[in-house]
Design a protein around this motif. Structure first.
Motif, PDB file in Angstrom:
ATOM      1  N   HIS A 113     -15.393  14.106  52.101  1.00 37.17           N
ATOM      2  CA  HIS A 113     -14.399  13.205  51.505  1.00 37.17           C
ATOM      3  C   HIS A 113     -13.969  12.124  52.496  1.00 37.17           C
ATOM      4  O   HIS A 113     -13.667  10.991  52.121  1.00 37.17           O
ATOM      5  CB  HIS A 113     -13.163  13.990  51.058  1.00 37.17           C
ATOM      6  N   GLY A 114     -13.945  12.497  53.779  1.00 39.01           N
ATOM      7  CA  GLY A 114     -13.494  11.578  54.814  1.00 39.01           C
ATOM      8  C   GLY A 114     -14.407  10.379  55.028  1.00 39.01           C
ATOM      9  O   GLY A 114     -14.006   9.421  55.691  1.00 39.01           O
ATOM     10  N   LEU A 115     -15.618  10.417  54.484  1.00 38.84           N
ATOM     11  CA  LEU A 115     -16.486   9.242  54.567  1.00 38.84           C
ATOM     12  C   LEU A 115     -15.999   8.130  53.647  1.00 38.84           C
ATOM     13  O   LEU A 115     -16.371   6.969  53.813  1.00 38.84           O
ATOM     14  CB  LEU A 115     -17.933   9.612  54.189  1.00 38.84           C
TER      15      LEU A 115
ATOM     16  N   LYS B 152      -6.184   9.403  55.379  1.00 40.60           N
ATOM     17  CA  LYS B 152      -4.798   9.593  54.957  1.00 40.60           C
ATOM     18  C   LYS B 152      -4.154   8.224  54.741  1.00 40.60           C
ATOM     19  O   LYS B 152      -4.475   7.281  55.457  1.00 40.60           O
ATOM     20  CB  LYS B 152      -4.025  10.373  56.024  1.00 40.60           C
ATOM     21  N   PRO B 153      -3.268   8.067  53.767  1.00 37.39           N
ATOM     22  CA  PRO B 153      -2.683   9.097  52.898  1.00 37.39           C
ATOM     23  C   PRO B 153      -3.471   9.327  51.600  1.00 37.39           C
ATOM     24  O   PRO B 153      -3.084  10.170  50.797  1.00 37.39           O
ATOM     25  CB  PRO B 153      -1.309   8.517  52.584  1.00 37.39           C
ATOM     26  N   GLU B 154      -4.574   8.603  51.376  1.00 43.06           N
ATOM     27  CA  GLU B 154      -5.323   8.749  50.121  1.00 43.06           C
ATOM     28  C   GLU B 154      -6.171  10.010  50.065  1.00 43.06           C
ATOM     29  O   GLU B 154      -6.604  10.421  48.985  1.00 43.06           O
ATOM     30  CB  GLU B 154      -6.233   7.539  49.896  1.00 43.06           C
TER      31      GLU B 154
ATOM     32  N   THR C 120      -5.328  13.069  47.602  1.00 41.45           N
ATOM     33  CA  THR C 120      -5.536  12.706  46.197  1.00 41.45           C
ATOM     34  C   THR C 120      -7.020  12.589  45.894  1.00 41.45           C
ATOM     35  O   THR C 120      -7.497  13.037  44.837  1.00 41.45           O
ATOM     36  CB  THR C 120      -4.832  11.378  45.869  1.00 41.45           C
ATOM     37  N   ALA C 121      -7.766  11.998  46.815  1.00 46.34           N
ATOM     38  CA  ALA C 121      -9.203  11.835  46.623  1.00 46.34           C
ATOM     39  C   ALA C 121      -9.895  13.191  46.496  1.00 46.34           C
ATOM     40  O   ALA C 121     -10.772  13.369  45.640  1.00 46.34           O
ATOM     41  CB  ALA C 121      -9.800  11.038  47.778  1.00 46.34           C
TER      42      ALA C 121
END
Length: 242
Positions: free
Chosen positions: A189-191, A195-197, A200-201
């Motif tokens: 997900h970090g790709l 933060k802060p999205e 939620t992502a």
């Protein structure tokens, strides 16, 4: 995706595009690699997880193309006809040959296909003109090869499409949802978000990954790949920490 008769060019074989053709088309594995490469330095982020995700993407592509079927956790070759993509054709031939020793689970296939997945996918991106190969020496001694961005149009379109689906709730097509599931399964997900999205992502990507967005055969393949990736990533993380 409709299987291509022998002797015809497959839709996944994209040699070159003229400037008016739009972004170069890419496979799921190539999209994963594009998302993981730093545009400036060409260094790969989350390299271990990305390698497994690219291997899993090959299985999903083959399932979408009707070349393999995943039933439960077993992979079966339905059609060994090449697709015209070097990475996918190598994976298909490998599965078709290796299966004869004994039945193997999806997780085993992903671990097996990982060995050449990144190298082959990188060659494809270089051939398509999306990244360039650069070799430099670290401390003047050790040669290191990196793949910085050469043409950012394909990745730009990809990130906009993912953002529309993940954060704005637009309907995901089969390929976009498959990519989201692979990213979610490999904890990548970090790709896409920081933060802060990020929280939620992650929630939204999990919902997309488990949605009813494809034919049952494709969903089964994606789910098997996602589950296998989650198991592999957990083991990899624990081993690394220990």
């Amino acid at each position: 995706m409709t299987p291509t008769p022998p002797g015809e060019t497959n839709v996944m074989d994209f040699p070159t595009n003229s400037p008016d053709d739009g972004p170069v088309e890419t496979t799921l594995g190539e999209q994963l690699l594009l998302l993981s490469l730093d545009d400036e330095s060409g260094a790969e982020k989350e390299s271990a997880n990305v390698a497994f995700a690219i291997a899993a993407a090959s299985l999903v592509e083959l399932a979408v193309a009707g070349r393999v079927e995943v039933t439960g956790d077993q992979v079966t070759v339905l059609d060994a006809t090449p697709l015209g993509d070097p990475v996918l054709d190598t994976a298909l031939a490998d599965i078709d040959g290796w299966k004869k020793s004994r039945p193997r689970r999806t997780k085993e296939w992903i671990e097996h296909l990982k060995r050449g997945a990144v190298a082959g996918t990188t060659k494809n991106l270089v051939a398509k003109g999306l990244v360039r190969e650069e070799t430099k020496r670290v401390l003047g001694l050790f040669p290191v090869t990196r793949f910085p961005e050469a043409d950012g149009s394909a990745e730009d379109v990809l990130r906009r499409r993912l953002d529309a689906v993940v954060m704005r709730g637009e309907t995901a097509d089969e390929r976009t949802a498959s990519l989201v599931a692979l990213l979610h399964g490999a904890k990548l997900h970090g790709l896409l978000y920081k933060k802060p999205e990020l929280a939620t992502a992650k929630t939204n990507m999990e919902k997309i990954a488990h949605g009813e967005w494809a034919a049952p055969a494709v969903r089964q393949a994606v789910k098997a790949a996602e589950d296998a990736l989650m198991a592999i990533v957990v083991v990899t993380t624990v081993t690394t920490v220990i």
